[in-house]
Design a protein around this motif. Structure first.
Motif, PDB file in Angstrom:
ATOM      1  N   TYR A  24      -8.841   1.000   3.941  1.00  0.00           N
ATOM      2  CA  TYR A  24      -8.949   1.109   2.485  1.00  0.00           C
ATOM      3  C   TYR A  24      -8.140   0.016   1.797  1.00  0.00           C
ATOM      4  O   TYR A  24      -8.549  -0.516   0.752  1.00  0.00           O
ATOM      5  N   LYS A  69     -15.746  -2.234   4.952  1.00  0.00           N
ATOM      6  CA  LYS A  69     -16.288  -0.869   4.914  1.00  0.00           C
ATOM      7  C   LYS A  69     -16.080  -0.116   6.226  1.00  0.00           C
ATOM      8  O   LYS A  69     -16.871   0.754   6.584  1.00  0.00           O
ATOM      9  N   ASP A  74       0.824  -1.208   0.000  1.00  0.00           N
ATOM     10  CA  ASP A  74       0.000   0.000   0.000  1.00  0.00           C
ATOM     11  C   ASP A  74       0.862   1.263   0.000  1.00  0.00           C
ATOM     12  O   ASP A  74       1.468   1.609   1.007  1.00  0.00           O
ATOM     13  N   GLU A  85     -10.344   1.273  12.843  1.00  0.00           N
ATOM     14  CA  GLU A  85     -11.273   0.419  12.104  1.00  0.00           C
ATOM     15  C   GLU A  85     -11.572  -0.875  12.846  1.00  0.00           C
ATOM     16  O   GLU A  85     -12.641  -1.469  12.680  1.00  0.00           O
ATOM     17  N   ASN A 103      -2.677   5.177  -3.668  1.00  0.00           N
ATOM     18  CA  ASN A 103      -3.763   6.138  -3.488  1.00  0.00           C
ATOM     19  C   ASN A 103      -3.404   7.021  -2.300  1.00  0.00           C
ATOM     20  O   ASN A 103      -3.416   6.559  -1.152  1.00  0.00           O
ATOM     21  N   GLN A 150     -13.704   2.362   7.875  1.00  0.00           N
ATOM     22  CA  GLN A 150     -12.622   3.255   7.449  1.00  0.00           C
ATOM     23  C   GLN A 150     -12.273   4.326   8.473  1.00  0.00           C
ATOM     24  O   GLN A 150     -11.499   5.241   8.163  1.00  0.00           O
ATOM     25  N   ASP A 179     -10.142  -3.245   1.999  1.00  0.00           N
ATOM     26  CA  ASP A 179     -11.256  -3.233   1.049  1.00  0.00           C
ATOM     27  C   ASP A 179     -10.755  -3.471  -0.374  1.00  0.00           C
ATOM     28  O   ASP A 179     -11.387  -4.178  -1.162  1.00  0.00           O
ATOM     29  N   TYR A 180      -9.608  -2.888  -0.696  1.00  0.00           N
ATOM     30  CA  TYR A 180      -8.975  -3.076  -2.003  1.00  0.00           C
ATOM     31  C   TYR A 180      -8.665  -4.551  -2.222  1.00  0.00           C
ATOM     32  O   TYR A 180      -8.887  -5.097  -3.308  1.00  0.00           O
ATOM     33  N   LEU A 187      -7.243   8.210  -0.251  1.00  0.00           N
ATOM     34  CA  LEU A 187      -7.863   7.228   0.649  1.00  0.00           C
ATOM     35  C   LEU A 187      -6.743   6.447   1.324  1.00  0.00           C
ATOM     36  O   LEU A 187      -6.300   5.403   0.833  1.00  0.00           O
TER      37      LEU A 187
END
Length: 429
Positions: free
Chosen positions: A118, A229, A88, A235, A110, A231, A121-122, A113
């Motif tokens: 995140y 979901k 990431d 989390e 990214n 975030q 979720d990716y 985000l």
């Protein structure tokens, strides 16, 4: 009149906090004298389920190989375990090392985000797309790149998973307990959380809570939520709270052990705990009302919702209110020198009383945790004893952090990891 008011106000706060958190003292008693839930800890699973590990990693080239190696060495059918690494926003060779170790790697870039939520979720989005359905795996282990796991980790977690739990957390130990009072403070807190919070919750058939890393979620949960979901800045707590509200009981596996790296410097610790404090406020403001109403609308969820409400709210809020009110009384007393002269010792006595009681409580919790977990703590005997005394001081540093976090804008920032230890290193210690 002002003296009487401030005396009774401070006494009232002390009584309220004692009543609100008395149940956690009962948890300690349950953990010390109760029997384990043998059906969840001791029975062999009827089936070996298929799992995937998901590891969100940002510039973790120094530590990720040891985690992947510990996963590869599990006492579990290797064909039933896959590993996904989300590199990431990496600027090092984390992705390359992960591929060399046999992981499936997704690289994500990214800068808007930002955060672990995140990245998770990716991962689920790509697994669902590449494999056709996230339910191609029975469950997903969520880990941080700096962790390593005991060789029986998956084997033990599979037992609890096979018994019907769809979310399970595990025993969180430390790779660097003995570095200094900061790493020991973190480590004792997580050991206490495992032994005297999640363990008795499991015994009493209420819901546990996940803590950042080292947990397993069913693919059914992932599919129901359409990925990950959650975030907010914490989390993991957000996820635990939502499960409590929805009546999803989180399980705990004492025999599944992970080793986690703790921040070594106060600056790192301050930054991380500032994010945690802000994240707790976010969760409280978003879900506090729903937790409270669910307690009474769904009586079977009362204990788990109450437990989560106490986790995210009252102690911090009531402490800050107490500090604020005492400061207002002092300001009021400035206009009346005679009253001010009497107010100062009253308030100082209240502060001293709170500090002594708080230190004593944290010392006892640290002492009990150190005694019960003595053999699992990777540290010299003399340091184990000394860090019991510094543990309350570590906890006290949350007070200024909580005050500042209430007003400061806080963003997710990565913590550098550098403690290079293998699972074998931890088991030999």
């Amino acid at each position: 009149m002002g003296l009487i008011l401030i005396k009774y106000f401070n006494l009232g706060i002390f009584v309220v906090l004692t009543l609100l958190y008395f149940y956690q003292l009962l948890y300690v008693v349950v953990a010390l004298v109760g029997e384990r839930q043998k059906e969840h800890f001791d029975k062999d699973a009827k089936k070996q389920h298929r799992f995937a590990f998901i590891i969100a990693a940002r510039n973790e080239s120094s530590v990720i190989a040891n985690l992947l190696q510990s996963i590869k060495q599990q006492n579990y059918s290797s064909e039933l375990i896959d590993i996904f690494v989300i590199a990431d926003n990496c600027t090092d060779n984390t992705a390359e090392i992960a591929r060399e170790c046999g992981a499936i790697v997704y690289e994500r870039f990214n800068n808007i985000l930002v955060g672990k939520g995140y990245a998770l979720d990716y991962a689920f989005e790509h697994i669902g797309r590449d494999c056709g359905d996230v339910e191609v795996y029975d469950g997903y282990f969520i880990f941080d790149a700096d962790n390593v796991v005991d060789k029986n980790y998956v084997y033990e977690m599979n037992k609890v998973f096979d018994s019907g739990f769809r979310v399970i957390t595990s025993y969180r130990n430390s790779k660097n307990y003995d570095t200094n009072w900061i790493t020991a403070g973190y480590s004792l807190w997580f050991l206490r959380e495992a032994k005297f919070l999640n363990n008795p919750r499991m015994m009493l058939n209420t819901s546990c809570a996940v803590s950042g890393t080292g947990f397993l979620i069913s693919s059914q949960i992932v599919k129901k939520n359409n990925g990950w979901k959650f975030q907010l800045l914490t989390e993991d707590i957000q996820f635990s709270v939502v499960n409590a509200i929805e009546g999803e009981r989180i399980g705990y596996c004492e025999k599944a052990i992970l080793y986690d790296e703790q921040p070594c410097t106060f600056a790192q610790s301050w930054s991380q705990r500032m994010r945690w404090a802000k994240g707790f406020y976010q969760v409280m403001f978003k879900y506090g009302k729903t937790l409270f109403t669910t307690m009474f609308k769904r009586k079977e969820r009362f204990v788990s919702c109450y437990d989560m409400l106490m986790t995210i709210a009252p102690a911090t809020i009531l402490t800050l209110v107490c500090i604020g009110v005492n400061c207002l009384f002092l300001l009021y007393g400035l206009n009346n020198p005679k009253l001010f002269r009497y107010l100062v010792p009253v308030i100082m006595n209240a502060i001293f009383f709170s500090a002594v009681n708080g230190y004593g409580l944290m010392f006892v919790l640290g002492l009990i945790t150190t005694i019960t977990e003595w053999k699992r703590i990777q540290c010299s005997p003399i340091k184990k004893i000394l860090y019991i005394f510094s543990f309350p001081i570590f906890i006290f540093t949350y007070v200024p952090i909580s005050i500042i976090a209430l007003f400061k804008k806080v963003e997710w920032k990565p913590i550098a990891h550098s403690v290079v230890k293998t699972a074998e290193d931890m088991q030999r210690s």
